[in-house]
Design a protein around this motif. Structure first.
Motif: not given
Length: 306
Positions: A236-264
């Motif tokens: 839960q966060v205080a939402v100000v603006d949802t612009v780039a939320a999906g891009d932030s998710f996708t980029g950080a998710f990909a970075a985690a996979l590149a670092a060898g983290k599991d799906m969870r």
């Protein structure tokens, strides 16, 4: 290494009391100029999350080009393969209301003529991840995906903006990231009756062999990979603006996979990054850094799956 082949834009963002309906004009007090574009946003998000990132794309030979690339350059994204072409730098016109919802119109500009030729200059390897979106031409995405798959790398597609990929591109995907609307668009294009993102993700994983992540906004995320389901709530966060939320998710998710983290663990990082992006205005200025992502993701690690 993460190779992002995608769009580079300049964003013109104005706050409004409410979003306009068809044919309606709504006044805003002013506007801000931010670098953006789904390709550039996801490249910056992956870089700020700790990955080595190369961006392949194009800008115009105009004053917007330097602004569009400024934060990417400052944060260390490799821009050696960004071309300058005889078309205007891409632009997005964004209105955001007081509850954080937005309306976006994108003018492709240089993104419409971008080519993946620069991938031939990279020493592609099996550990590389190609990250694609839908703001550059389909045939160019297909050529980029073929190059990376031939080198043994993985291909991730974020199906945004919502439009069904060609069967040829779909066959090259290792992982797909969709929101609820994008999941429904793809299911309809495939002739599937499912409307629930969970069911669509399960079928893509089971029948097409494409691990699928469906983001659900404030409700969190559901993912299917190798027949295993993950369902996680968002912080839960205080939402100000949802612009780039999906891009932030996708980029950080990909970075985690590149670092060898599991799906969870990768989903935790993506949820943390996407949620933090909602707490600040703008596209790239709202994208969080690794330390903040790690701190929030740590609070999610013990939550049970739903």
């Amino acid at each position: 290494m993460i190779i992002v082949f995608g769009s580079i834009n300049i964003d013109l963002v104005t706050p409004v009391e409410r979003l306009p309906g068809p044919g309606e004009t709504v006044l805003g007090p002013g506007y801000a100029l931010h670098p953006g574009g789904k390709g550039a946003n996801q490249a910056l998000a992956a870089r700020r999350a700790g990955a080595d990132v190369v961006l392949v794309g194009a800008t115009g030979r105009d004053r917007f080009s330097d602004t569009a690339l400024a934060l990417l350059s400052a944060d260390g994204v490799d821009l050696d393969h960004v071309a300058q072409v005889d078309a205007p730098t891409g632009a997005a016109f964004i209105a955001t209301d007081r509850e954080g919802a937005n309306q976006i119109i994108v003018a492709a500009g240089a993104n419409a003529v971008v080519r993946p030729d620069a991938l031939r200059q990279l020493e592609l390897a099996g550990e590389d991840i190609l990250l694609l979106q839908r703001e550059v031409p389909e045939e160019a995405c297909l050529a980029a995906a073929l190059a990376v798959k031939q080198a043994g790398g993985r291909v991730i597609l974020n199906l945004a903006p919502a439009e069904a990929p060609s069967p040829a591109l779909l066959d090259l995907l290792d992982l797909l990231v969709v929101n609820e609307h994008e999941a429904l668009v793809l299911a309809q294009a495939l002739g599937w009756p499912e409307q629930d993102p969970d069911a669509i993700a399960r079928r893509l994983d089971g029948e097409r062999g494409i691990a699928t992540v469906a983001t659900l906004g404030a409700a969190g995320v559901v993912a299917w990979t190798g027949g295993i389901r993950h369902r996680l709530a968002a912080p839960q966060v205080a939402v100000v603006d949802t612009v780039a939320a999906g891009d932030s998710f996708t980029g950080a998710f990909a970075a985690a996979l590149a670092a060898g983290k599991d799906m969870r663990a990768a989903l935790h990082d993506g949820l943390a990054a996407g949620s933090l992006a909602c707490t600040r205005r703008g596209a790239q200025p709202s994208i969080p850094f690794a330390a903040d992502i790690a701190a929030l993701a740590a609070t999610l690690a013990d939550q049970p799956e739903r």
